[in-house]
Design a protein around this motif. Sequence first.
Motif, mmCIF file in Angstrom:
data_model
loop_
_atom_site.group_PDB
_atom_site.id
_atom_site.type_symbol
_atom_site.label_atom_id
_atom_site.label_comp_id
_atom_site.label_asym_id
_atom_site.label_seq_id
_atom_site.Cartn_x
_atom_site.Cartn_y
_atom_site.Cartn_z
ATOM 1 N N ARG A 8 41.766 38.707 40.031
ATOM 2 C CA ARG A 8 42.063 39.950 39.309
ATOM 3 C C ARG A 8 41.951 39.644 37.823
ATOM 4 N N GLN B 293 45.340 48.151 45.170
ATOM 5 C CA GLN B 293 46.517 47.364 44.839
ATOM 6 C C GLN B 293 47.365 47.060 46.068
ATOM 7 N N VAL C 122 40.227 48.507 39.415
ATOM 8 C CA VAL C 122 41.561 48.726 39.972
ATOM 9 C C VAL C 122 41.925 50.194 39.809
ATOM 10 N N VAL D 204 38.817 43.717 40.154
ATOM 11 C CA VAL D 204 39.061 42.708 41.178
ATOM 12 C C VAL D 204 37.714 42.197 41.656
#
Length: 109
Positions: A70, A46, A101, A75
Amino acid sequence: MTAETAVVLPVLVVFAMALVWGLLVVAAQIQCVDAARTGARAAARQDPADAVLEVTREAAPRGARVTVDREAGRVRVVVVAEPPALHGLPFEVREEAVASVEQTVGAEP
């Protein structure tokens, strides 16, 4: 013997050039793989979007296009580059990486 050399020498030069071009394409493919994985790891942590793009472009071949998507806890990073030589060929080197993620500490699930 001179006639045979005159015929064979250009063929050998073309063959050697094709081998070098092939090695350059393989090197670009490996760079795309590394860049996509690096970008996916950064996005999974992130990191900010600008930082993800910067890290990915640093690892990618020059002039590569980078896309970061995303979706639903994942991702996806796609790196597309043109071959390093013979730009007129309709050929691209493409690689993508997908990562889950990571949850941040203290965040609600």
